[in-house]
Scaffold this active site. Structure first.
Site, mmCIF file in Angstrom:
data_model
loop_
_atom_site.group_PDB
_atom_site.id
_atom_site.type_symbol
_atom_site.label_atom_id
_atom_site.label_comp_id
_atom_site.label_asym_id
_atom_site.label_seq_id
_atom_site.Cartn_x
_atom_site.Cartn_y
_atom_site.Cartn_z
ATOM 1 N N ASP A 1 0.841 -1.205 0.000
ATOM 2 C CA ASP A 1 0.000 0.000 0.000
ATOM 3 C C ASP A 1 0.875 1.253 0.000
ATOM 4 O OD1 ASP A 1 -2.335 1.871 1.046
ATOM 5 O OD2 ASP A 1 -3.282 -0.038 0.565
ATOM 6 N N ASP A 2 0.306 2.346 0.424
ATOM 7 C CA ASP A 2 0.926 3.680 0.389
ATOM 8 C C ASP A 2 2.305 3.693 1.063
ATOM 9 O OD1 ASP A 2 1.233 6.364 0.173
ATOM 10 O OD2 ASP A 2 -0.550 6.906 1.316
ATOM 11 N N ARG B 1 -6.315 16.302 3.000
ATOM 12 C CA ARG B 1 -5.256 15.329 3.301
ATOM 13 C C ARG B 1 -3.909 15.856 2.797
ATOM 14 N NH1 ARG B 1 -3.862 9.029 2.012
ATOM 15 N NH2 ARG B 1 -3.679 8.388 4.156
ATOM 16 N N LYS C 1 -4.185 -0.986 -6.814
ATOM 17 C CA LYS C 1 -5.217 -0.305 -6.014
ATOM 18 C C LYS C 1 -5.124 1.182 -6.360
ATOM 19 C CE LYS C 1 -6.432 0.615 -1.157
ATOM 20 N NZ LYS C 1 -6.042 0.313 0.222
ATOM 21 N N ASP D 1 -6.200 4.705 -5.748
ATOM 22 C CA ASP D 1 -6.847 5.464 -4.673
ATOM 23 C C ASP D 1 -7.147 6.895 -5.113
ATOM 24 O OD1 ASP D 1 -7.876 5.926 -2.146
ATOM 25 O OD2 ASP D 1 -6.129 5.139 -1.087
ATOM 26 N N ASN E 1 -8.044 10.363 -2.699
ATOM 27 C CA ASN E 1 -8.300 10.710 -1.293
ATOM 28 C C ASN E 1 -8.716 12.146 -1.008
ATOM 29 O OD1 ASN E 1 -7.940 8.281 0.238
ATOM 30 N ND2 ASN E 1 -5.804 8.310 -0.387
ATOM 31 N N CYS F 1 -10.591 2.820 -5.206
ATOM 32 C CA CYS F 1 -10.684 3.179 -3.802
ATOM 33 C C CYS F 1 -10.765 4.693 -3.747
ATOM 34 C CB CYS F 1 -9.413 2.668 -3.104
ATOM 35 S SG CYS F 1 -9.218 3.159 -1.394
ATOM 36 N N ASP G 1 -12.897 2.355 4.466
ATOM 37 C CA ASP G 1 -11.726 2.231 5.349
ATOM 38 C C ASP G 1 -12.143 1.703 6.710
ATOM 39 O OD1 ASP G 1 -9.842 3.015 3.573
ATOM 40 O OD2 ASP G 1 -9.625 5.053 4.325
HETATM 41 C C1 GLA Z 1 -6.842 5.628 1.802
HETATM 42 C C2 GLA Z 1 -7.318 4.215 1.520
HETATM 43 C C3 GLA Z 1 -6.647 3.254 2.457
HETATM 44 C C4 GLA Z 1 -5.162 3.355 2.319
HETATM 45 C C5 GLA Z 1 -4.713 4.790 2.554
HETATM 46 C C6 GLA Z 1 -3.250 4.966 2.244
HETATM 47 O O1 GLA Z 1 -7.310 6.073 3.012
HETATM 48 O O2 GLA Z 1 -8.697 4.139 1.597
HETATM 49 O O3 GLA Z 1 -7.078 1.937 2.210
HETATM 50 O O4 GLA Z 1 -4.765 2.904 1.064
HETATM 51 O O5 GLA Z 1 -5.438 5.700 1.730
HETATM 52 O O6 GLA Z 1 -2.832 6.274 2.419
#
Ligand code: GLA
Length: 709
Positions: free
Chosen positions: A334-335, A410, A443, A445, A447, A490, A512
């Site tokens: 992930d991130d 964010r 994935k 994303d 945000n 996402c 989340d």
């Molecule tokens: C968002 C996604 C999470 C994760 C974070 C990473 O909040 O919904 O699942 O990937 O970003 O920063």
């Protein structure tokens, strides 16, 4: 099937009919509801022509409800006068850059012309032989010599006879997406909309209108601003409109050009289960496309809740060891793997390796694959951090007015995806990540929301839609270039869960919030509109990171089994016993994956804190049910439930899945008829006293056909 008799057109789906007529010189809806076998007799309809249920409405007439179309002509007037010029069966119109459903279907295309404005309006109804969903698209073509401005162009108008409907919407926020709400319509206009730039967690575009024995539902194949209104009038009529939000919207159509509205879909069913079933079949068959259509999805492990940004190469490799041991099939990094990303203040846009942290992303991906796992990776390509090389080089790529710093959410800004150069950059950057890591899964994303919708040279009324067209063009290029990659969409969880994104990405991370009790609610709302195979659902740690509530590992699995299973927690913290429990869960899920991901879903009736869901195989010989209890009442001895979707004439063996925390398993025989009608009384759902602090309890039942009665 579409049939014509005189001036009446009957559009039949397997279980519904939509009857349109041009008998009185206007195109009107005579009937929409359950399938009518006989041809329709228009004489049976007696309402006054001035209040008939037209297929669309425009400004400049005596109908003062919200119209489908409001177009400003070059002389400044907004009164159009479209006259029906042609109806024909044929091809569905092209959708340009907009995503849409696909498949072998039949289309009825109505054509209207406004002589003075020199505008043509096409309205097309498409049906497929295997679903009750009816798809509606429209196009406004400027045949004149001067440009016009579209102030509003909804995709679908559904005028229903009668009033007294309840509107069901799915609303929420981060961590609480798609919470079901019911609104009783008495008078006036009910609005469900998003002006946040995306379909949003605030109000999903899917909604239902229900009355005793009838449910109408609509959705929009679009991921941007949307607006649904439901309005009643004093002529006992109810109008539903769905389409792009007209708040701030204004689209100029130059001579010779046209504007296509996003595809809207509608369905009628006698009950909510029927709506869910039809919407699921439609999305699975006519929205999801490519390699992952009807293909079983891997069980994944994602490191986000386990490590957040604070990981090292060693930590990732040790997590991958445990993920492989427990039986996961895909490892998702992930991130935090790119630029110099150690928190959410930097690096978005710099889609290159943070080598000091990963020890080399390509070799890390190889090392994970060497453990028998596929490799997947997180990206957030529509964004830019001010602290990034991309921003230093191309500050003009950010979506913000030049004179202003731009409102951050964010700590980040959006990219101006309405711009071709930015689109090309995103395609290049993401392609590079996929090629370098040989990722099998991405994935994607997103945000934050739009606060400063702006791109140089783009009219403000067009910006938000131009962004969406840019995004869709980027996505279609990437999906075409990497047809085997499984994309999961996402948006801070489930903030952009809509049929538009599902045209490109067959999965969406639902939220989340992974707390079993709260997630259960989010999932039940989601599954009313979207099929199980599209919904990412993970088991995380207890106490839950977001809510602090407790739940057992078994209940977390039972809840996650409603969708595409994943695990998202620090595996180093698991005891050996928990690890072996997870192994058994994954084995069970894999053995029943076809049923769990693609079976027919029914939400079980909820009463006294008891609820659940059941998934039934197409031939109704197998089913898996999860019964949940959300409240613990001291002194309450047992719980009663009925199941759904079974074959009444079949005898099933019903076995509880062996679950840690419950004494033994039980097994009994019962007919589908009994299971669906007579409440079954079971004393054991709360488990033993050790579980007394849990916020949700559950048991999973496995049903198999034993014989016909
Ligand atoms: C968002 C996604 C999470 C994760 C974070 C990473 O909040 O919904 O699942 O990937 O970003 O920063």
């Amino acid at each position: 099937m579409i049939r014509k008799k005189g001036n009446v057109y009957k559009i039949d789906t397997p279980n519904t009919s939509l009857v349109l007529s041009t008998e009185r010189g206007v195109a009107e809806v005579l009937y929409y509801g359950k399938l009518l076998k006989a041809p329709f007799e228009p004489a049976a309809v007696t309402d006054d022509l001035s209040h008939c249920r037209k297929v669309f409405s425009e400004t400049g007439k005596t109908d003062f409800r919200e119209p489908q179309l409001r177009i400003e002509l070059s002389d400044g007037s907004v009164a159009t006068d479209f006259v029906l010029s042609r109806i024909k069966r044929g091809e569905r119109p092209s959708m340009g850059d907009l995503p849409a459903s696909y498949g072998e279907g039949e289309t009825l295309r109505l054509e209207f012309f406004d002589e003075y404005a020199r505008l043509r309006y096409y309205l097309a109804y498409t049906v497929y032989p295997d679903t009750d969903v009816i798809c509606v698209t429209s196009e406004i073509v400027n045949c004149g010599k001067k440009s016009v401005r579209i102030q509003k162009a909804a995709s679908l108008q559904l005028d229903l006879a009668g009033e007294g409907f309840t509107v069901v919407t799915y609303d929420g926020s981060w961590g609480a997406e798609r919470q079901r709400h019911e609104h009783t319509l008495v008078a006036g206009v009910f609005v469900n909309e998003s002006n946040a730039g995306s379909s949003s967690p605030f109000h999903n575009p899917f909604l239902m209108l229900k009355r005793e024995g009838e449910v109408y539902a609509t959705n929009l194949v679009y991921s941007g601003n949307h607006r649904e209104t439901v309005e009643t009038n004093s002529f006992l009529q109810t109008r539903l409109l769905t389409g792009i939000s007209d708040v701030g919207f204004c689209w100029e159509v130059l001579p010779g050009e046209s504007f296509v509205t996003p595809e809207a879909v509608m369905v009628y069913a006698p009950d909510e289960d029927g709506v869910a079933c039809q919407m699921h079949a439609f999305v699975s068959e006519h929205v999801i496309r490519g390699k992952w259509k009807r293909k079983e999805r891997p069980v994944l492990y994602n490191n986000w809740e386990g490590t957040t940004f604070a990981f090292t190469r060693e930590k990732i490799l040790s997590l991958a060891d445990r993920a492989a041991l427990m039986g996961a099939e895909l490892f998702v990094l992930d991130d935090g793997w790119f630029g110099h990303r150690d928190d959410d203040h930097s690096s978005l846009g710099d889609w290159f390796d943070y080598e000091a942290k990963t020890g080399g992303i390509a070799s890390l991906a190889d090392a994970i694959r060497a453990k028998g796992l596929k490799f997947g990776i997180w990206v957030e390509p529509e964004m830019i951090s001010e602290d990034s090389e991309l921003f230093a080089k191309h500050p003009e790529f950010a979506m913000k007015p030049l004179r202003k710093a731009g409102t951050k959410m964010r700590n980040q800004l959006l990219l101006n995806l309405a711009d071709k150069q930015v689109q090309n950059y995103v395609v290049r950057a993401v392609s590079h990540v996929i090629q370098e890591t040989k990722a099998a899964y991405v994935k994607w994303d997103y945000n934050r929301f739009f606060t400063d919708p702006y791109g140089k040279g783009i009219a403000s009324g067009e910006y938000c839609h131009r962004y969406m067209l840019g995004l869709y063009s980027v996505l279609s290029r990437l999906v075409e270039k990497f047809p085997s990659v499984l994309f999961e969409s996402c948006a801070s969880g489930g903030g952009r869960y809509d049929p538009g994104m599902l045209c490109f990405m067959p999965q969406t991370w639902a939220s989340d919030n992974t707390d079993a009790r709260e997630r259960y609610r989010i999932q039940q709302g989601t599954l009313q509109a979207y099929p199980k195979s599209t919904m990412g659902a993970h088991v995380s740690a207890s106490p839950n990171q977001q809510s602090g509530f407790l739940s057992t590992l078994e209940t977390r699995f039972n809840v996650a089994s409603a969708g595409v299973l994943g695990y998202e927690l620090d595996l180093a913290e698991l005891t050996d016993e928990e690890l072996s429990l997870i192994q058994r869960q994954i084995e069970f899920y894999q053995a029943n994956r076809e049923l769990l991901q693609f079976g027919t879903y029914y939400r079980l009736d909820e009463r006294s804190g008891l609820g659940g869901f059941i998934t039934v195989s197409p031939d109704r010989t197998k089913a898996i049910a999860v019964i949940t209890a959300n409240e613990r009442v001291t002194g309450r001895g047992g719980y009663a439930y009925t199941l759904k979707g079974l074959d009444p004439s079949v005898t099933y063996s019903v076995t509880t899945r062996e679950q840690q925390g419950y004494e033994g398993t039980e097994s009994f025989l019962a007919s589908g008829e009994t299971l669906m009608n007579a409440p079954l009384y079971r004393p054991d759902i709360m488990g033993d006293r050790e579980n007394r602090f849990n916020s949700i309890f559950s048991r999973m039942l496995v049903l198999k056909k034993v014989s016909m009665r």
